[in-house]
Design an enzyme around this catalytic site. Structure first.
Site, PDB file in Angstrom:
ATOM      1  N   ASP A  14     -28.127  11.515 -93.015  1.00 51.82           N
ATOM      2  CA  ASP A  14     -27.648  12.147 -94.254  1.00 51.82           C
ATOM      3  C   ASP A  14     -26.130  12.353 -94.362  1.00 51.82           C
ATOM      4  OD1 ASP A  14     -30.380  12.271 -94.507  1.00 51.82           O
ATOM      5  OD2 ASP A  14     -30.510  14.416 -94.889  1.00 51.82           O
ATOM      6  N   ASP A  57     -31.032  11.653 -97.933  1.00 50.88           N
ATOM      7  CA  ASP A  57     -31.751  12.640 -98.727  1.00 50.88           C
ATOM      8  C   ASP A  57     -31.698  12.117-100.162  1.00 50.88           C
ATOM      9  OD1 ASP A  57     -33.015  15.142 -98.126  1.00 50.88           O
ATOM     10  OD2 ASP A  57     -31.401  16.254 -99.119  1.00 50.88           O
ATOM     11  N   LYS A  99     -35.644   9.799 -98.044  1.00 56.64           N
ATOM     12  CA  LYS A  99     -36.681  10.819 -97.906  1.00 56.64           C
ATOM     13  C   LYS A  99     -36.568  11.849 -99.019  1.00 56.64           C
ATOM     14  CE  LYS A  99     -33.627  12.857 -94.550  1.00 56.64           C
ATOM     15  NZ  LYS A  99     -33.228  14.050 -95.288  1.00 56.64           N
ATOM     16  N   CYS A 147     -31.762  18.811 -91.236  1.00 61.21           N
ATOM     17  CA  CYS A 147     -32.266  17.447 -91.083  1.00 61.21           C
ATOM     18  C   CYS A 147     -32.063  16.880 -89.686  1.00 61.21           C
ATOM     19  CB  CYS A 147     -31.678  16.554 -92.168  1.00 61.21           C
ATOM     20  SG  CYS A 147     -32.333  17.023 -93.789  1.00 61.21           S
TER      21      CYS A 147
HETATM   22  C1  VGL Z   1     -30.568  18.947 -95.814  1.00 55.90           C
HETATM   23  C2  VGL Z   1     -30.818  20.968 -96.848  1.00 55.90           C
HETATM   24  C3  VGL Z   1     -31.497  20.379 -97.888  1.00 55.90           C
HETATM   25  C4  VGL Z   1     -29.994  18.172 -94.657  1.00 55.90           C
HETATM   26  C5  VGL Z   1     -31.253  18.328 -96.843  1.00 55.90           C
HETATM   27  O1  VGL Z   1     -29.722  16.967 -94.798  1.00 55.90           O
HETATM   28  O2  VGL Z   1     -29.822  18.786 -93.570  1.00 55.90           O
HETATM   29  N1  VGL Z   1     -30.365  20.259 -95.823  1.00 55.90           N
HETATM   30  N2  VGL Z   1     -31.712  19.051 -97.859  1.00 55.90           N
HETATM   31 ZN    ZN Z   2     -32.445  18.003 -99.587  1.00 49.06          ZN
END
Ligand code: VGL
Ligand code: ZN
Length: 194
Positions: A14, A57, A99, A147
């Protein structure tokens, strides 16, 4: 220094504008600092014949993952938006696993969870790794306490020897101490923090 080989995969989690750019909607403090670390590791991994994969994400505009729809997060990483794009300086040379695309919470690169029913389903990441005979994974990216943690816990549970590169991750720290608790939870699950 982590070592790479053909049975190792580097999972880049991410590194997207909403997390890594100070103007991003869910900016993780120091997020931009992981980009050069990631690029260096991608380079080293590729040179050693390791697999490099990326997670992204990738949410619909409306999802119970978002505060405005009953969840806890500001709107972020909406499919195709600027915030969902990888940081422009990140070297992207490998397969991408998205995802959360169906409105699920997608914290782990390996699985998504429907926040209404609790149903957990796999992404394509595990089969991608199995198909390449991967035995070990190295994880970097954002964010340590969400994540990265969930991806590392799943990887260890699935039997991959799992290392998280501390220099290459940063935490949200919604609550003070979340980062340390995340490292502890990963260590307790057998994840090596390097
Ligand atoms: C994430 C919060 C919400 C991450 C993704 O990539 O860690 N954190 N969605
Ligand atoms: Zn997210």
């Amino acid at each position: 220094m982590v070592e790479y080989d053909a049975k190792t995969a580097l999972i880049v989690v991410d590194i997207q504008n909403d997390f890594a750019d100070p103007a991003g909607s869910l900016y993780v403090k120091g997020g931009e600092a992981v980009v050069p670390v990631a690029n260096r590791e991608i380079e080293r991994a590729k040179a050693a014949g390791a697999l490099v994969v990326y997670t992204q994400d990738w949410h619909p505009a409306s999802t119970p993952h978002f505060q405005k729809d009953g969840g806890i997060w500001p709107v972020h990483c909406v499919a195709h938006s600027w915030g969902a794009q990888f940081h422009p300086d990140l070297r992207v040379e490998g397969e991408v696993v998205q995802k959360g695309t169906g409105g699920e919470d997608g914290y782990s690169g390996f699985s998504v969870r429907d926040p209404r029913t609790g149903t957990v389903g796999p992404t394509k990441l595990e089969s991608l790794l199995r198909g390449r005979g991967i035995e070990r994974v190295v994880i970097i990216g954002l964010a340590t306490d969400y994540c990265v943690k969930e991806t590392a816990l799943d990887a260890a549970k699935l039997g991959f020897q799992t290392t998280v590169l501390r220099e290459g991750v940063r935490a949200v720290n919604l609550q003070a101490g979340d980062e340390e608790r995340a490292f502890e939870a990963m260590r307790a699950a057998g994840v090596r923090i390097e």
